[in-house]
Design a protein around this motif. Structure first.
Motif, PDB file in Angstrom:
ATOM      1  N   MET A 102       2.574 -22.333  12.096  1.00  0.00           N
ATOM      2  CA  MET A 102       3.715 -21.788  11.382  1.00  0.00           C
ATOM      3  C   MET A 102       4.394 -20.688  12.175  1.00  0.00           C
ATOM      4  O   MET A 102       5.610 -20.657  12.323  1.00  0.00           O
ATOM      5  CB  MET A 102       3.259 -21.282  10.009  1.00  0.00           C
ATOM      6  CG  MET A 102       4.386 -20.800   9.119  1.00  0.00           C
ATOM      7  SD  MET A 102       4.738 -19.034   9.282  1.00  0.00           S
ATOM      8  CE  MET A 102       3.362 -18.361   8.403  1.00  0.00           C
ATOM      9  N   PHE A 103       3.589 -19.736  12.750  1.00  0.00           N
ATOM     10  CA  PHE A 103       4.203 -18.665  13.517  1.00  0.00           C
ATOM     11  C   PHE A 103       4.860 -19.208  14.778  1.00  0.00           C
ATOM     12  O   PHE A 103       5.885 -18.688  15.224  1.00  0.00           O
ATOM     13  CB  PHE A 103       3.161 -17.598  13.849  1.00  0.00           C
ATOM     14  CG  PHE A 103       2.702 -16.819  12.637  1.00  0.00           C
ATOM     15  CD1 PHE A 103       3.599 -16.054  11.906  1.00  0.00           C
ATOM     16  CD2 PHE A 103       1.385 -16.866  12.222  1.00  0.00           C
ATOM     17  CE1 PHE A 103       3.186 -15.352  10.777  1.00  0.00           C
ATOM     18  CE2 PHE A 103       0.958 -16.157  11.112  1.00  0.00           C
ATOM     19  CZ  PHE A 103       1.864 -15.405  10.382  1.00  0.00           C
ATOM     20  N   ALA A 125       5.412 -31.549  13.231  1.00  0.00           N
ATOM     21  CA  ALA A 125       6.055 -30.341  13.768  1.00  0.00           C
ATOM     22  C   ALA A 125       5.607 -30.106  15.205  1.00  0.00           C
ATOM     23  O   ALA A 125       6.410 -29.749  16.073  1.00  0.00           O
ATOM     24  CB  ALA A 125       5.713 -29.127  12.907  1.00  0.00           C
ATOM     25  N   TYR A 126       4.315 -30.301  15.464  1.00  0.00           N
ATOM     26  CA  TYR A 126       3.783 -30.023  16.797  1.00  0.00           C
ATOM     27  C   TYR A 126       4.279 -31.039  17.818  1.00  0.00           C
ATOM     28  O   TYR A 126       4.639 -30.667  18.943  1.00  0.00           O
ATOM     29  CB  TYR A 126       2.254 -29.999  16.757  1.00  0.00           C
ATOM     30  CG  TYR A 126       1.709 -29.117  15.671  1.00  0.00           C
ATOM     31  CD1 TYR A 126       2.157 -27.794  15.523  1.00  0.00           C
ATOM     32  CD2 TYR A 126       0.779 -29.590  14.743  1.00  0.00           C
ATOM     33  CE1 TYR A 126       1.671 -26.988  14.500  1.00  0.00           C
ATOM     34  CE2 TYR A 126       0.291 -28.783  13.727  1.00  0.00           C
ATOM     35  CZ  TYR A 126       0.746 -27.488  13.611  1.00  0.00           C
ATOM     36  OH  TYR A 126       0.276 -26.698  12.586  1.00  0.00           O
ATOM     37  N   LEU A 127       4.299 -32.317  17.445  1.00  0.00           N
ATOM     38  CA  LEU A 127       4.832 -33.305  18.388  1.00  0.00           C
ATOM     39  C   LEU A 127       6.301 -33.012  18.681  1.00  0.00           C
ATOM     40  O   LEU A 127       6.729 -33.071  19.838  1.00  0.00           O
ATOM     41  CB  LEU A 127       4.666 -34.724  17.846  1.00  0.00           C
ATOM     42  CG  LEU A 127       5.211 -35.834  18.767  1.00  0.00           C
ATOM     43  CD1 LEU A 127       4.559 -35.780  20.149  1.00  0.00           C
ATOM     44  CD2 LEU A 127       5.009 -37.212  18.133  1.00  0.00           C
ATOM     45  N   SER A 147       7.470 -29.257   9.462  1.00  0.00           N
ATOM     46  CA  SER A 147       7.796 -30.408  10.305  1.00  0.00           C
ATOM     47  C   SER A 147       9.296 -30.661  10.333  1.00  0.00           C
ATOM     48  O   SER A 147       9.876 -30.924  11.393  1.00  0.00           O
ATOM     49  CB  SER A 147       7.051 -31.654   9.805  1.00  0.00           C
ATOM     50  OG  SER A 147       5.669 -31.558  10.076  1.00  0.00           O
ATOM     51  N   ALA A 148       9.929 -30.577   9.169  1.00  0.00           N
ATOM     52  CA  ALA A 148      11.375 -30.765   9.130  1.00  0.00           C
ATOM     53  C   ALA A 148      12.093 -29.672   9.913  1.00  0.00           C
ATOM     54  O   ALA A 148      13.019 -29.933  10.684  1.00  0.00           O
ATOM     55  CB  ALA A 148      11.859 -30.790   7.683  1.00  0.00           C
ATOM     56  N   MET A 149      11.671 -28.447   9.725  1.00  0.00           N
ATOM     57  CA  MET A 149      12.283 -27.326  10.432  1.00  0.00           C
ATOM     58  C   MET A 149      12.166 -27.488  11.945  1.00  0.00           C
ATOM     59  O   MET A 149      13.142 -27.317  12.681  1.00  0.00           O
ATOM     60  CB  MET A 149      11.610 -26.021   9.997  1.00  0.00           C
ATOM     61  CG  MET A 149      12.084 -24.789  10.745  1.00  0.00           C
ATOM     62  SD  MET A 149      11.150 -23.331  10.222  1.00  0.00           S
ATOM     63  CE  MET A 149      11.816 -22.104  11.332  1.00  0.00           C
ATOM     64  N   GLU A 150      10.969 -27.854  12.410  1.00  0.00           N
ATOM     65  CA  GLU A 150      10.743 -27.926  13.860  1.00  0.00           C
ATOM     66  C   GLU A 150      11.535 -29.046  14.504  1.00  0.00           C
ATOM     67  O   GLU A 150      12.119 -28.872  15.578  1.00  0.00           O
ATOM     68  CB  GLU A 150       9.254 -28.100  14.142  1.00  0.00           C
ATOM     69  CG  GLU A 150       8.859 -27.847  15.578  1.00  0.00           C
ATOM     70  CD  GLU A 150       8.930 -26.384  15.989  1.00  0.00           C
ATOM     71  OE1 GLU A 150       9.742 -26.065  16.887  1.00  0.00           O
ATOM     72  OE2 GLU A 150       8.174 -25.567  15.445  1.00  0.00           O
ATOM     73  N   VAL A 151      11.593 -30.206  13.872  1.00  0.00           N
ATOM     74  CA  VAL A 151      12.328 -31.301  14.494  1.00  0.00           C
ATOM     75  C   VAL A 151      13.832 -31.030  14.469  1.00  0.00           C
ATOM     76  O   VAL A 151      14.555 -31.356  15.421  1.00  0.00           O
ATOM     77  CB  VAL A 151      11.985 -32.662  13.832  1.00  0.00           C
ATOM     78  CG1 VAL A 151      12.609 -32.810  12.446  1.00  0.00           C
ATOM     79  CG2 VAL A 151      12.400 -33.814  14.739  1.00  0.00           C
TER      80      VAL A 151
END
Length: 383
Positions: free
Chosen positions: A1-2, A244-246, A309-313
């Motif tokens: 998250m961070f 999110a990580y991928l 996950s949505a935020m990161e992509v």
């Protein structure tokens, strides 16, 4: 998250969450400033500690504002995590590798999982890039070679879940998760860069990237799917965050291996658009689900993992607009300490203070608040 919020600051220059991020990253450093915190002894694994290390590594690489001078610094914290984990490299069983769990009394101590070793590989490769110290690169090579030799990575670059020490790691669990491919992809890209464009590491980056196609739907082209649990709705509390990580590590790979950009961004664009449509749930009509392939039909799931996950992509769409990670020789501002860390683990038999219930509730509230707020701020990226 961070890590997602550090990325958010890099992509947007919006610093409204920076104090919360700094507070959170410093709160759990533990008495030896190595993320071995006594209040998490019963739950912390090598993968958990490693993710803290990756978050502060990102802070150093992205010139996230430094902590106060009397506090541990981002690079030193990353080095501390590496140092404690290097001492846990276990040759007694399976000829090497990190165990999933740190302490013998925790379930999973007899399991060597790919993500723990992948995070260690990733961190070592990035420390090599940042510091120029070949010792880190040597450890990255060692972790890569072990992953291949033990069978956690196939000859055609599929990454499996792990295996048990009780069977000398001969019982490989062949479940495949997005974040295992991602963590090795970015680590390999850093090694490609560190070795000045080695053909060996270029081939490894290309092969891993090609095999990530497994995690993108053929029915809804280039939209990411957590194939091990998403189709059947069996994902646990952690697994909705894996995409999110991928997303993060694919995007970051384009900075270390620029020739991957067109392949990556095609998948990020399609997945980001689908993720945004899936964020249509709840009374507000903005709660994100996990099944991006369902489009605007919310799948009914909720959680920090789905939001993250949505935020990161979505924010990964901006990768071409930001500078590459810095190093000690290209403008890095974080102070390191090659000897940082406690030297392995503290004695698990020592008494530890329990986390107070109000601390758990408060932490959960802040996590949800920050992720949801951060996602809301990112909507303009796909408009």
């Amino acid at each position: 998250m961070f890590g997602s919020l550090i990325d958010y600051y890099q992509y947007t220059a919006d610093d409204q969450y920076n104090d919360l991020v700094t507070e959170g990253l410093l709160f759990q450093t533990g008495p030896n400033n190595d993320y071995m915190t006594p209040n998490q002894t019963k739950t912390e694994g090598n993968d958990d500690q490693g993710f803290w290390g990756l978050a502060v590594m990102s802070a150093a690489e992205q010139k996230f504002p430094n902590p106060p001078s009397d506090k541990p610094q981002w690079l030193a914290l990353a080095q501390a995590v590496f140092n404690t984990q290097a001492l846990r490299w276990d040759t007694q069983f399976c000829n090497g590798g990190l165990r999933w769990q740190i302490f013998t009394f925790n379930t999973g101590y007899d399991y060597k999982n790919t993500i723990s070793n992948g995070v260690f590989f990733n961190l070592a490769a990035r420390l090599a890039m940042y510091t120029g110290n070949k010792t880190y690169a040597d450890w990255a090579e060692k972790a890569w070679d072990w992953t291949a030799a033990v069978g956690h990575m196939s000859q055609d670059y599929h990454f499996f879940d792990g295996s048990h020490t009780t069977l000398n790691c001969t019982d490989v669990n062949k479940q495949q998760w997005t974040y295992n491919a991602g963590v090795y992809l970015l680590g390999a890209a850093n090694m490609y860069n560190f070795t000045n464009g080695s053909d060996i590491w270029r081939d490894r980056v290309s092969n891993i990237l090609n095999q990530t196609s497994l995690f993108f739907s053929p029915a809804v082209p280039n939209v990411m799917v957590e194939i091990a649990c998403e189709p059947l709705g069996t994902c646990n509390n952690d697994q909705p965050s894996f995409k999110a990580y991928l997303s993060r590590w694919m995007a970051a790979t384009t900075k270390m291996a620029p020739w991957t950009y067109e392949i990556v961004i095609e998948k990020i664009r399609a997945s980001a658009a689908a993720a945004a449509l899936q964020c249509s749930g709840g009374a507000s009509g903005t709660i994100c689900g996990l099944k991006w392939t369902d489009g605007a039909k919310w799948d009914g799931s909720t959680g920090v993992g789905q939001q993250m996950s949505a935020m990161e992509v979505i924010q990964s769409l901006l990768i071409s607009r930001v500078a590459p990670p810095v190093t000690n020789s290209t403008g890095g501002i974080s102070k390191g300490d090659p000897a940082a860390g406690s030297g392995g683990t503290f004695d698990p038999r020592l008494p530890h203070d329990a986390i107070r219930q109000r601390d758990r509730v408060g932490a959960g509230f802040l996590t949800t608040l920050v992720i949801v707020s951060g996602l809301g701020s990112a909507w303009w990226m796909i408009a």
